[in-house]
Design a protein around this motif. Structure first.
Motif, mmCIF file in Angstrom:
data_model
loop_
_atom_site.group_PDB
_atom_site.id
_atom_site.type_symbol
_atom_site.label_atom_id
_atom_site.label_comp_id
_atom_site.label_asym_id
_atom_site.label_seq_id
_atom_site.Cartn_x
_atom_site.Cartn_y
_atom_site.Cartn_z
ATOM 1 N N SER A 42 0.833 -1.212 0.000
ATOM 2 C CA SER A 42 0.000 0.000 0.000
ATOM 3 C C SER A 42 0.863 1.256 0.000
ATOM 4 C CB SER A 42 -0.903 0.017 1.232
ATOM 5 O OG SER A 42 -1.922 -0.955 1.135
ATOM 6 N N ASP A 101 -3.295 4.869 -0.482
ATOM 7 C CA ASP A 101 -4.192 3.808 -0.012
ATOM 8 C C ASP A 101 -4.550 4.031 1.452
ATOM 9 O OD1 ASP A 101 -4.173 1.989 -2.383
ATOM 10 O OD2 ASP A 101 -2.019 1.993 -1.952
ATOM 11 N N LEU A 128 -6.765 10.513 -0.202
ATOM 12 C CA LEU A 128 -6.991 9.063 -0.196
ATOM 13 C C LEU A 128 -7.631 8.593 -1.495
ATOM 14 C CD1 LEU A 128 -8.478 8.352 3.351
ATOM 15 C CD2 LEU A 128 -6.366 7.374 2.429
ATOM 16 N N LYS A 129 -7.230 7.412 -1.931
ATOM 17 C CA LYS A 129 -7.930 6.750 -3.031
ATOM 18 C C LYS A 129 -9.300 6.291 -2.528
ATOM 19 C CE LYS A 129 -3.658 4.779 -4.922
ATOM 20 N NZ LYS A 129 -2.879 3.528 -5.097
ATOM 21 N N GLY A 132 -9.893 4.061 0.556
ATOM 22 C CA GLY A 132 -8.702 4.263 1.374
ATOM 23 C C GLY A 132 -9.000 4.348 2.865
#
Length: 201
Positions: A42, A101, A128-129, A132
């Motif tokens: 990550s 992540d 954040l994705k 996430g």
């Protein structure tokens, strides 16, 4: 005010003592819990990384870690850890979009002025994705004040912190509370929360 110069100065002068005091951070159950929720490899942002002890553990477990801190002395300590990329940055300089992540904001945002907390947490949510994970640690209480070393603290209640995360579009799902002695020697109650960014943003 985007960052507190006095707080940064204290951490600069106390960097070595702080690194020694936090050297067992790898045994922190909150860090273990955070890592247990991550997929292998990550990309993690360690916000306010201090001496980079947590960053080093994340990197040693195969994650790609970007560590930021406003204190140059802390950045130097973090950068020296294998696998950790460290850079000097204030909370205002976190401007990535769907890059990480996971974000580890462990007792760093408690040095931000209260009025700035909503936008800093929103910036972390943006960084954040989708799907996430955010870990945040804060000290429990009300108001703002300086400790005996001169560091600025903003205190929150558990409900207030949960509401801040929810307002930023995150879903808190795991809370831990406790009390520990800090760098200034005083016992303080704390709260940590794990929150997810919705996967279908």
């Amino acid at each position: 005010m985007s960052h507190d110069d006095e707080t940064i100065r204290v951490y600069g002068s106390e960097a070595a003592r702080y690194a020694d005091m936090t050297k067992n951070a790898g045994r922190d159950p909150a860090l273990r819990l955070f890592l247990d929720h991550l997929a292998p490899g990550s990309r993690i942002l360690d916000l306010g990384c201090g001496p980079g002890i947590a960053s080093g553990i994340m990197a040693s477990e195969g994650h790609a870690v970007t560590a930021t801190d406003a204190t140059p002395e802390m950045v130097a300590l973090a950068e020296a850890r294998p696998g950790v990329t460290a850079r000097r940055a204030t909370f205002d300089e976190i401007d990535e979009v769907a890059t990480y992540d996971a974000v580890w904001a462990n007792f760093s945002l408690l040095h931000a002025p209260r009025a700035d907390l909503p936008r800093y947490i929103a910036a972390l949510a943006t960084a954040l994705k989708p799907g996430g994970l955010l870990h945040i640690g804060m000290k429990i209480g009300t108001g703002e004040h300086r400790d005996t070393l001169g560091r600025l603290y903003t205190y929150v209640t558990e409900a207030e912190l949960s509401d801040l995360l929810t307002a930023a579009g995150l879903h808190p799902f795991k809370t831990r509370t406790g009390a520990d002695k800090g760098l200034d020697g005083s016992l303080a109650e704390w709260v940590t929360l794990l929150a997810r960014k919705p996967a279908d943003d």
